[in-house]
Design a protein around this motif. Structure first.
Motif, PDB file in Angstrom:
ATOM      1  N   LYS A   1       0.824  -1.206   0.000  1.00 52.94           N
ATOM      2  CA  LYS A   1       0.000   0.000   0.000  1.00 52.94           C
ATOM      3  C   LYS A   1       0.858   1.256   0.000  1.00 52.94           C
ATOM      4  O   LYS A   1       0.501   2.263  -0.621  1.00 52.94           O
ATOM      5  N   LYS A   2       2.003   1.217   0.663  1.00 59.28           N
ATOM      6  CA  LYS A   2       2.903   2.368   0.687  1.00 59.28           C
ATOM      7  C   LYS A   2       3.460   2.619  -0.707  1.00 59.28           C
ATOM      8  O   LYS A   2       3.518   3.768  -1.171  1.00 59.28           O
ATOM      9  N   VAL A   3       3.860   1.563  -1.401  1.00 54.62           N
ATOM     10  CA  VAL A   3       4.354   1.696  -2.778  1.00 54.62           C
ATOM     11  C   VAL A   3       3.248   2.261  -3.665  1.00 54.62           C
ATOM     12  O   VAL A   3       3.482   3.142  -4.494  1.00 54.62           O
ATOM     13  N   LEU A   4       2.036   1.775  -3.458  1.00 55.12           N
ATOM     14  CA  LEU A   4       0.898   2.241  -4.242  1.00 55.12           C
ATOM     15  C   LEU A   4       0.627   3.721  -3.998  1.00 55.12           C
ATOM     16  O   LEU A   4       0.432   4.495  -4.943  1.00 55.12           O
ATOM     17  N   ARG A   5       0.619   4.132  -2.740  1.00 56.19           N
ATOM     18  CA  ARG A   5       0.374   5.549  -2.421  1.00 56.19           C
ATOM     19  C   ARG A   5       1.458   6.435  -3.023  1.00 56.19           C
ATOM     20  O   ARG A   5       1.173   7.517  -3.550  1.00 56.19           O
ATOM     21  N   THR A   6       2.705   5.991  -2.988  1.00 59.49           N
ATOM     22  CA  THR A   6       3.809   6.759  -3.557  1.00 59.49           C
ATOM     23  C   THR A   6       3.621   6.916  -5.059  1.00 59.49           C
ATOM     24  O   THR A   6       3.789   8.004  -5.614  1.00 59.49           O
ATOM     25  N   GLU A   7       3.263   5.839  -5.728  1.00 59.84           N
ATOM     26  CA  GLU A   7       3.067   5.872  -7.181  1.00 59.84           C
ATOM     27  C   GLU A   7       1.895   6.772  -7.549  1.00 59.84           C
ATOM     28  O   GLU A   7       1.960   7.539  -8.517  1.00 59.84           O
ATOM     29  N   LEU A   8       0.809   6.685  -6.785  1.00 63.54           N
ATOM     30  CA  LEU A   8      -0.341   7.552  -7.048  1.00 63.54           C
ATOM     31  C   LEU A   8       0.013   9.017  -6.826  1.00 63.54           C
ATOM     32  O   LEU A   8      -0.448   9.894  -7.570  1.00 63.54           O
ATOM     33  N   LYS A   9       0.831   9.276  -5.838  1.00 58.81           N
ATOM     34  CA  LYS A   9       1.239  10.658  -5.572  1.00 58.81           C
ATOM     35  C   LYS A   9       2.085  11.196  -6.728  1.00 58.81           C
ATOM     36  O   LYS A   9       1.928  12.356  -7.137  1.00 58.81           O
ATOM     37  N   LYS A  10       2.971  10.365  -7.278  1.00 57.87           N
ATOM     38  CA  LYS A  10       3.777  10.785  -8.424  1.00 57.87           C
ATOM     39  C   LYS A  10       2.874  11.179  -9.591  1.00 57.87           C
ATOM     40  O   LYS A  10       3.081  12.212 -10.231  1.00 57.87           O
ATOM     41  N   SER A  11       1.879  10.351  -9.861  1.00 62.21           N
ATOM     42  CA  SER A  11       0.948  10.641 -10.956  1.00 62.21           C
ATOM     43  C   SER A  11       0.163  11.911 -10.679  1.00 62.21           C
ATOM     44  O   SER A  11      -0.047  12.733 -11.572  1.00 62.21           O
ATOM     45  N   THR A  12      -0.270  12.083  -9.445  1.00 61.15           N
ATOM     46  CA  THR A  12      -1.045  13.266  -9.084  1.00 61.15           C
ATOM     47  C   THR A  12      -0.217  14.533  -9.244  1.00 61.15           C
ATOM     48  O   THR A  12      -0.719  15.559  -9.711  1.00 61.15           O
ATOM     49  N   VAL A  13       1.058  14.457  -8.884  1.00 60.96           N
ATOM     50  CA  VAL A  13       1.936  15.625  -9.039  1.00 60.96           C
ATOM     51  C   VAL A  13       2.091  15.975 -10.512  1.00 60.96           C
ATOM     52  O   VAL A  13       2.045  17.152 -10.886  1.00 60.96           O
TER      53      VAL A  13
ATOM     54  N   ILE B   1      -0.028  15.329 -12.888  1.00 60.64           N
ATOM     55  CA  ILE B   1      -1.312  15.839 -13.377  1.00 60.64           C
ATOM     56  C   ILE B   1      -1.520  17.273 -12.909  1.00 60.64           C
ATOM     57  O   ILE B   1      -1.929  18.133 -13.691  1.00 60.64           O
ATOM     58  N   SER B   2      -1.230  17.537 -11.644  1.00 59.26           N
ATOM     59  CA  SER B   2      -1.449  18.889 -11.125  1.00 59.26           C
ATOM     60  C   SER B   2      -0.468  19.884 -11.734  1.00 59.26           C
ATOM     61  O   SER B   2      -0.745  21.083 -11.761  1.00 59.26           O
ATOM     62  N   GLY B   3       0.667  19.404 -12.231  1.00 56.71           N
ATOM     63  CA  GLY B   3       1.640  20.266 -12.891  1.00 56.71           C
ATOM     64  C   GLY B   3       1.330  20.485 -14.360  1.00 56.71           C
ATOM     65  O   GLY B   3       2.136  21.073 -15.075  1.00 56.71           O
ATOM     66  N   ASN B   4       0.174  20.017 -14.822  1.00 57.79           N
ATOM     67  CA  ASN B   4      -0.247  20.141 -16.223  1.00 57.79           C
ATOM     68  C   ASN B   4       0.786  19.563 -17.181  1.00 57.79           C
ATOM     69  O   ASN B   4       1.026  20.104 -18.246  1.00 57.79           O
ATOM     70  N   ASN B   5       1.379  18.466 -16.781  1.00 55.35           N
ATOM     71  CA  ASN B   5       2.346  17.772 -17.622  1.00 55.35           C
ATOM     72  C   ASN B   5       1.647  16.547 -18.216  1.00 55.35           C
ATOM     73  O   ASN B   5       1.791  15.433 -17.727  1.00 55.35           O
ATOM     74  N   ALA B   6       0.886  16.755 -19.281  1.00 47.18           N
ATOM     75  CA  ALA B   6       0.066  15.689 -19.854  1.00 47.18           C
ATOM     76  C   ALA B   6       0.929  14.549 -20.401  1.00 47.18           C
ATOM     77  O   ALA B   6       0.617  13.377 -20.205  1.00 47.18           O
ATOM     78  N   ASP B   7       2.011  14.909 -21.089  1.00 50.06           N
ATOM     79  CA  ASP B   7       2.857  13.868 -21.679  1.00 50.06           C
ATOM     80  C   ASP B   7       3.547  13.034 -20.601  1.00 50.06           C
ATOM     81  O   ASP B   7       3.592  11.811 -20.692  1.00 50.06           O
ATOM     82  N   GLY B   8       4.073  13.691 -19.595  1.00 48.80           N
ATOM     83  CA  GLY B   8       4.729  12.971 -18.506  1.00 48.80           C
ATOM     84  C   GLY B   8       3.754  12.115 -17.727  1.00 48.80           C
ATOM     85  O   GLY B   8       4.057  10.995 -17.333  1.00 48.80           O
ATOM     86  N   ALA B   9       2.551  12.652 -17.499  1.00 52.63           N
ATOM     87  CA  ALA B   9       1.534  11.908 -16.759  1.00 52.63           C
ATOM     88  C   ALA B   9       1.092  10.682 -17.553  1.00 52.63           C
ATOM     89  O   ALA B   9       0.911   9.604 -17.003  1.00 52.63           O
ATOM     90  N   ALA B  10       0.919  10.850 -18.866  1.00 51.52           N
ATOM     91  CA  ALA B  10       0.506   9.727 -19.703  1.00 51.52           C
ATOM     92  C   ALA B  10       1.599   8.664 -19.756  1.00 51.52           C
ATOM     93  O   ALA B  10       1.313   7.462 -19.770  1.00 51.52           O
ATOM     94  N   ALA B  11       2.853   9.096 -19.763  1.00 46.50           N
ATOM     95  CA  ALA B  11       3.965   8.146 -19.797  1.00 46.50           C
ATOM     96  C   ALA B  11       4.060   7.374 -18.483  1.00 46.50           C
ATOM     97  O   ALA B  11       4.344   6.176 -18.476  1.00 46.50           O
ATOM     98  N   GLY B  12       3.814   8.037 -17.376  1.00 45.54           N
ATOM     99  CA  GLY B  12       3.895   7.378 -16.076  1.00 45.54           C
ATOM    100  C   GLY B  12       2.665   6.573 -15.723  1.00 45.54           C
ATOM    101  O   GLY B  12       2.636   5.867 -14.714  1.00 45.54           O
ATOM    102  N   LEU B  13       1.630   6.680 -16.552  1.00 49.69           N
ATOM    103  CA  LEU B  13       0.377   5.994 -16.269  1.00 49.69           C
ATOM    104  C   LEU B  13       0.541   4.476 -16.274  1.00 49.69           C
ATOM    105  O   LEU B  13      -0.057   3.780 -15.452  1.00 49.69           O
ATOM    106  N   GLY B  14       1.365   3.969 -17.172  1.00 43.27           N
ATOM    107  CA  GLY B  14       1.578   2.525 -17.256  1.00 43.27           C
ATOM    108  C   GLY B  14       2.165   1.959 -15.979  1.00 43.27           C
ATOM    109  O   GLY B  14       1.741   0.901 -15.489  1.00 43.27           O
ATOM    110  N   ALA B  15       3.138   2.667 -15.409  1.00 48.06           N
ATOM    111  CA  ALA B  15       3.757   2.210 -14.162  1.00 48.06           C
ATOM    112  C   ALA B  15       2.745   2.226 -13.027  1.00 48.06           C
ATOM    113  O   ALA B  15       2.691   1.306 -12.202  1.00 48.06           O
ATOM    114  N   THR B  16       1.921   3.263 -12.992  1.00 44.21           N
ATOM    115  CA  THR B  16       0.896   3.355 -11.949  1.00 44.21           C
ATOM    116  C   THR B  16      -0.127   2.238 -12.100  1.00 44.21           C
ATOM    117  O   THR B  16      -0.546   1.634 -11.114  1.00 44.21           O
ATOM    118  N   TYR B  17      -0.519   1.962 -13.336  1.00 48.57           N
ATOM    119  CA  TYR B  17      -1.462   0.872 -13.595  1.00 48.57           C
ATOM    120  C   TYR B  17      -0.897  -0.461 -13.129  1.00 48.57           C
ATOM    121  O   TYR B  17      -1.600  -1.284 -12.554  1.00 48.57           O
TER     122      TYR B  17
END
Length: 96
Positions: A25-37, A39-55
């Motif tokens: 769960k800690k690894v999961l929360r960390t990964e979700l936080k990375k994706s959220t950061v 997304i909140s930074g309006n980095n669509a390409d970076g967020a889309a690239a990191g989506l696979g790892a989060t999934y």
């Protein structure tokens, strides 16, 4: 305190599983936080690239029982919706 041997074993097993699930769960929360950061930074390409790892982390946590499979599916859907909205908003701003 558990009295029977099987109950004592169950206590030991639960303790091991609790530690494992906390790590997952800690690894999961960390990964979700990375994706959220991203997304909140309006980095669509970076967020889309990191989506696979989060999934992958979400799917693994669901497969191992750390989180419910519907919870994993809901979080994946929420992330995808946010990224798609960000891309659509960026495309609308670029065309305007």
């Amino acid at each position: 305190m558990a009295h029977s041997l099987s109950a004592q074993k169950r206590v030991r097993q639960n303790a091991k599983r609790r530690v494992r699930n906390r790590i997952r769960k800690k690894v999961l929360r960390t990964e979700l936080k990375k994706s959220t950061v991203l997304i909140s930074g309006n980095n669509a390409d970076g967020a889309a690239a990191g989506l696979g790892a989060t999934y992958r982390v979400l799917d693994r946590a669901a497969a191992k029982g750390a989180v419910h499979r519907n919870t994993a599916a809901r979080r994946k859907s929420q992330l995808a919706r946010k990224i798609n909205a960000m891309k659509a908003g960026g495309a609308a701003k670029a065309s305007a």
